[in-house]
Design a protein around this motif. Structure first.
Motif, short mmCIF file in Angstrom:
data_model
loop_
_atom_site.label_atom_id
_atom_site.label_comp_id
_atom_site.label_asym_id
_atom_site.label_seq_id
_atom_site.Cartn_x
_atom_site.Cartn_y
_atom_site.Cartn_z
N CYS A 29 0.81 -1.23 0.00
CA CYS A 29 0.00 0.00 0.00
C CYS A 29 0.84 1.27 0.00
O CYS A 29 0.34 2.35 -0.33
CB CYS A 29 -0.95 0.00 1.20
N ASP A 30 2.13 1.18 0.38
CA ASP A 30 2.95 2.39 0.46
C ASP A 30 3.77 2.62 -0.81
O ASP A 30 4.71 3.42 -0.80
CB ASP A 30 3.89 2.32 1.68
N GLN A 31 3.39 1.97 -1.91
CA GLN A 31 4.03 2.20 -3.20
C GLN A 31 3.13 3.05 -4.08
O GLN A 31 1.92 3.10 -3.91
CB GLN A 31 4.34 0.87 -3.88
N THR A 33 2.68 6.20 -4.26
CA THR A 33 1.88 7.13 -3.47
C THR A 33 1.56 8.41 -4.22
O THR A 33 0.58 9.09 -3.88
CB THR A 33 2.60 7.47 -2.15
N TRP A 39 -3.15 2.86 -8.97
CA TRP A 39 -4.18 2.20 -8.17
C TRP A 39 -5.52 2.17 -8.90
O TRP A 39 -6.31 1.22 -8.74
CB TRP A 39 -4.30 2.88 -6.81
N THR A 42 -5.18 -0.78 -11.06
CA THR A 42 -5.32 -1.98 -10.25
C THR A 42 -6.79 -2.29 -9.98
O THR A 42 -7.24 -3.44 -10.07
CB THR A 42 -4.55 -1.82 -8.92
N LEU A 53 -6.69 -6.15 -2.42
CA LEU A 53 -6.95 -4.73 -2.62
C LEU A 53 -8.08 -4.25 -1.71
O LEU A 53 -8.08 -3.10 -1.26
CB LEU A 53 -7.30 -4.46 -4.08
N PRO A 58 -4.56 2.08 0.17
CA PRO A 58 -3.36 2.63 -0.49
C PRO A 58 -3.05 4.04 0.01
O PRO A 58 -3.96 4.87 0.16
CB PRO A 58 -3.75 2.63 -1.97
N GLU A 59 -1.79 4.29 0.28
CA GLU A 59 -1.42 5.60 0.83
C GLU A 59 -1.66 6.74 -0.15
O GLU A 59 -1.71 7.90 0.25
CB GLU A 59 0.03 5.56 1.31
N TYR A 419 4.11 -8.22 -2.65
CA TYR A 419 2.68 -8.23 -2.94
C TYR A 419 1.97 -8.98 -1.82
O TYR A 419 2.46 -10.00 -1.33
CB TYR A 419 2.39 -8.93 -4.27
#
Length: 428
Positions: A29-31, A33, A39, A42, A53, A58-59, A419
């Protein structure tokens, strides 16, 4: 009294066999950003399929409206998945091989660690340690997800300093005897991944024994003679520093309400992580360089020499921390000898902290890739190129310096991060 291990088998949960695992697994989640489009894509790829998910925030969306409602939906999905989807249970570890497109596959081990063996308090020297300073302000949004949730799906990657490859790598020889749990491509350039169940009691105990030996006092003193006699280190955080800190904060909060006997076995006391060996050829560790905007080369270099001289350092050619200061077509090499900082990043950060305090008009940025630094330096900035990182220096920096200086290293590109795949219950 139980034997004090570093890692523990866990009841690891996976979705039922008919699940599309490519849609199930999404990147940490910290990718990405600053790239909400990643996202959004995704979301499109996952569609209505079961996916991790639905269990993360997600940040990239932390500042967006509706975070509280998103968090409530995450908790509802976790409950649903726990009762209806996560029907495969493995009591043990998972041996992982990740193909990221590099020549070698990255071997890992999904295992539980005891949060009583970990601390992010400044000055603490626990068995399991952060590799960078923990910013407590980054914990609350993660804690909100964990507090109301019944599951964890970890993206935390822990590092071993195992130059002899004695812990994880031998598992490759047992693959034919272990159950293959998943074998799937990963979306959005993540490569592919396979995982095998490590459940045979003798093999579980062999892994635990190998790790106990690696972090024994005798082995620690041999690896880090400058720190001989200090408390040993077993694991350092590679990725997911603040997620592990969140798990610790949650455990410290709830254990106050538990009777002593429940504190020993409560699932929230443990955290599922993936452990990798920093010495794996599949792990590429690169330095993160510095670029100073608004600075001049000669003045910056003179200030650096004065700062290091005042701090008792030599600056002769030869052994030491070697930096290349560059601007336009000019460059100068500065080698700092007898530095009181264990690794080169600490040395340059000490200078920059001092320098920037007296130069409010100068701004620093942290840059991957020497070529990029030089291109920026050719446009009026001052580049500082750091030396290559020896993998063993990462642990040396944690052992001798407490934590690594900020922006010390990069461990692979965003698509190479973990992942989400395995899950574990954190409530009774």
């Amino acid at each position: 009294m139980r034997e004090h291990n570093v890692i523990y088998p866990a009841e690891i949960l996976l979705p039922e066999a008919k699940t599309d695992m490519e849609k199930w697994a999404v990147v940490a989640c910290d990718q990405f950003t600053s790239q909400p489009e990643y996202w959004q894509e995704t979301e499109r790829l996952v569609g209505d399929a079961p996916s991790t998910l639905r269990m993360i925030l997600p940040e990239a969306y932390l500042e967006a409206p509706g975070v509280a409602e998103k968090t409530r939906r995450i908790h509802d999905v976790m409950q649903q998945y726990r009762s209806q989807l996560l029907l495969r249970k493995i009591n043990g570890f998972v041996y992982i091989e990740r193909d990221t497109g590099r020549p070698e596959k990255r071997a890992g081990l999904a295992a539980a660690i005891d949060l009583e063996d970990y601390s992010f308090e400044k000055g603490a020297k626990p068995l399991i340690r952060p590799s960078e300073n923990t910013v407590v302000e980054r914990i609350p949004p993660r804690l909100a997800v964990r507090k109301g949730g019944c599951l964890e799906a970890p993206h935390i990657m822990m590092l071993l300093d195992d130059a002899s490859c004695s812990v994880i790598e031998p598992l490759a020889g047992y693959k034919n005897d272990m159950e293959l749990l998943y074998d799937t491509p990963l979306m959005q350039g993540g490569g592919s991944i396979r995982g095998w169940a490590v459940t045979e009691k003798a093999l579980v105990e062999k892994l635990q024994a190998a790790l106990r030996e690696l972090c024994s006092q005798e082995a620690f003193d041999r690896r880090y003679p400058a720190a001989a006699g200090q408390p040993p280190i077993a694991l350092a955080v590679g990725d997911g520093n603040h997620s592990l800190a969140t798990a610790k904060a949650y455990w410290e909060e709830i254990k106050k309400e538990l009777p002593q006997e429940q504190r020993e076995t409560h699932p929230a006391r443990y955290c599922l992580v993936e452990i990798v060996n920093i010495h794996s050829p599949a792990i590429e560790v690169e330095p993160i360089h510095r670029v100073l905007f608004g600075a001049q080369l000669e003045e910056t270099l003179a200030a650096a020499k004065q700062f290091f001289a005042e701090n008792g350092c030599g600056m002769d050619a030869g052994e030491g921390h070697r930096f290349v200061f560059c601007a336009d077509e000019d460059e100068s090499v500065l080698t700092v000898n007898a530095a009181k900082w264990p690794i080169a990043t600490g040395t340059i950060e000490a200078f920059l902290t001092h320098y920037l305090a007296g130069h409010p008009d100068v701004r620093v940025d942290y840059i991957h890739g020497e070529d990029t630094v030089r291109r920026m330096a050719a446009k009026g900035a001052v580049g500082v190129v750091l030396p290559e990182i020896e993998k063993g220096d990462l642990f040396k920096g944690v052992v001798l310096g407490g934590v690594l200086p900020k922006k010390t290293f990069s461990m692979g590109h965003a698509e190479e991060k973990r992942y989400y795949m395995e899950c574990r219950a954190i409530t009774l």
